[in-house]
Design a protein around this motif. Structure first.
Motif, short mmCIF file in Angstrom:
data_model
loop_
_atom_site.label_atom_id
_atom_site.label_comp_id
_atom_site.label_asym_id
_atom_site.label_seq_id
_atom_site.Cartn_x
_atom_site.Cartn_y
_atom_site.Cartn_z
N LEU A 156 0.83 -1.21 0.00
CA LEU A 156 0.00 0.00 0.00
C LEU A 156 0.86 1.25 0.00
N ALA A 157 1.98 1.23 0.74
CA ALA A 157 2.90 2.37 0.75
C ALA A 157 3.48 2.62 -0.64
N LEU A 158 3.81 1.54 -1.33
CA LEU A 158 4.34 1.67 -2.69
C LEU A 158 3.27 2.21 -3.64
N GLN A 159 2.04 1.78 -3.44
CA GLN A 159 0.95 2.24 -4.30
C GLN A 159 0.68 3.73 -4.08
N ILE A 160 0.75 4.18 -2.84
CA ILE A 160 0.50 5.60 -2.54
C ILE A 160 1.57 6.49 -3.16
N THR A 161 2.83 6.08 -3.03
CA THR A 161 3.92 6.92 -3.52
C THR A 161 4.24 6.70 -4.98
N ASP A 162 3.81 5.57 -5.54
CA ASP A 162 4.16 5.20 -6.91
C ASP A 162 5.68 5.18 -7.09
#
Length: 338
Positions: A156-162
């Motif tokens: 989810l952290a990777l998805q938020i920051t792209d």
């Protein structure tokens, strides 16, 4: 007519008069462990002072060591409670990452200092709530439940920051990391760590909550029969761990001035290792906040010494691994003699 005197029963031969009470023996062992950790830390400071006297003993470097220890130290305080109860939390690093990136989105930063702090803490508590529900009421093994949270929070952290770095633009947050904000030469992050440590020590050693935590870790079934709501206690402990992760995420935002999905990498291993070498039993039933803090300082000092001497990070990891193995062996030896 005199009555015959019956021989003493086995129960009457419990212990000699001169034998020290059990609590005194335990306190002595705890003092020895603490003094041993202080000795190790003093030895590391001596090594750093001898190898790099100008750099290591510089005030700025010592402030840096304490500041870096503050972030993982807050996480370790929460981890100590969880391990004392017989649990484990492998998701703390991922929770720190998720909380840091969620708190540094453009939408969140519009609410300023309070918005960033609140978001970081509420995300940490939310993740802790999920962990607690899965472990306490879902019947999942803590290792599996928190491993699932680790993967989910990282994703989810990777998805938020792209995959990009989110830069903090709120001046009041960035100002906490400046030297002008230091109090008597002490960085604000270190003061927060000190407050969390003191509160953690008081809660674990001077409250009913702390006694219940130790009881659950020592024998969960006996704790249940004694009237302790074991499931609710475990839920509270994971909430506490999540709260500490949220605070640590905010400190990391102040320290780095950004939010990244790679934040908190391997924090779970560092926190567990610090708690173990500090004297917290991995099997539960005994925990020490003081020892955990000393463990954090030892690991942070080792990292700093290696960096100043331009030594490879792989050697540093080997040294940490050796310390962990030695600490566990000492714990097993101590447990076998009690």
């Amino acid at each position: 007519m005199t009555q015959p005197v019956s021989p003493p029963r086995d129960a009457d031969k419990a212990a000699p008069v001169d034998a020290p009470p059990a609590w005194r023996a335990r306190a002595f062992r705890a003092d020895v462990r603490t003094l041993s950790l202080v000795g190790v830390l003093a030895a590391l400071i001596l090594i750093g002072g001898l190898t790099r006297p100008d750099e290591f003993l510089d005030t700025r470097n010592l402030q840096l060591v304490l500041t870096q220890a503050s972030v993982i130290g807050v996480v370790t305080v929460g981890m100590t409670f969880v391990i004392t109860s017989g649990g484990i939390d492998l998701s703390v690093g991922a929770i720190v990452a998720l909380a840091s990136v969620w708190a540094t989105t453009v939408a969140t930063q519009e609410y300023g200092f309070a918005g960033i702090l609140f978001t970081a803490m509420i995300v940490g508590v939310g993740c802790g709530l999920v962990n607690g529900l899965l472990v306490a009421y879902g019947g999942m093994v803590p290792f599996i439940a928190t491993l699932a949270m680790l993967a989910s929070a990282r994703g989810l952290a990777l998805q938020i920051t792209d995959g990009s770095t989110q830069v903090v633009t709120v001046g009041s947050v960035l100002d906490l990391g400046e030297r002008d904000a230091y109090v008597l030469g002490i960085p604000p992050l270190v003061l927060v760590f000190a407050v969390v440590t003191i509160i953690g020590w008081l809660v674990l050693n001077r409250t009913t909550f702390g006694r219940r935590t130790v009881a659950v870790g020592g024998n969960a079934e006996a704790a249940r029969l004694a009237g302790i709501d074991v499931r609710r206690q475990r839920l509270y402990l994971y909430l506490l761990s999540g709260l500490c992760c949220g605070i640590a995420a905010f400190l990391l935002i102040v320290l780095s001035g950004s939010g990244q999905n790679t934040n908190g990498n391997l924090y779970e291993l560092d926190a567990i290792a610090a708690a173990i070498i500090g004297g917290t039993l991995l099997s539960g039933g005994r925990g020490t906040i003081t020892g955990s803090v000393l463990g954090v300082l030892i690991f942070t000092t080792i990292t700093n010494i290696f960096a100043l001497n331009n030594l490879q990070s792989d050697v540093q990891q080997i040294a940490k691994g050796a310390i962990i193995v030695a600490a566990v062996l000492v714990q097993r030896r101590t447990a076998s003699t009690t």
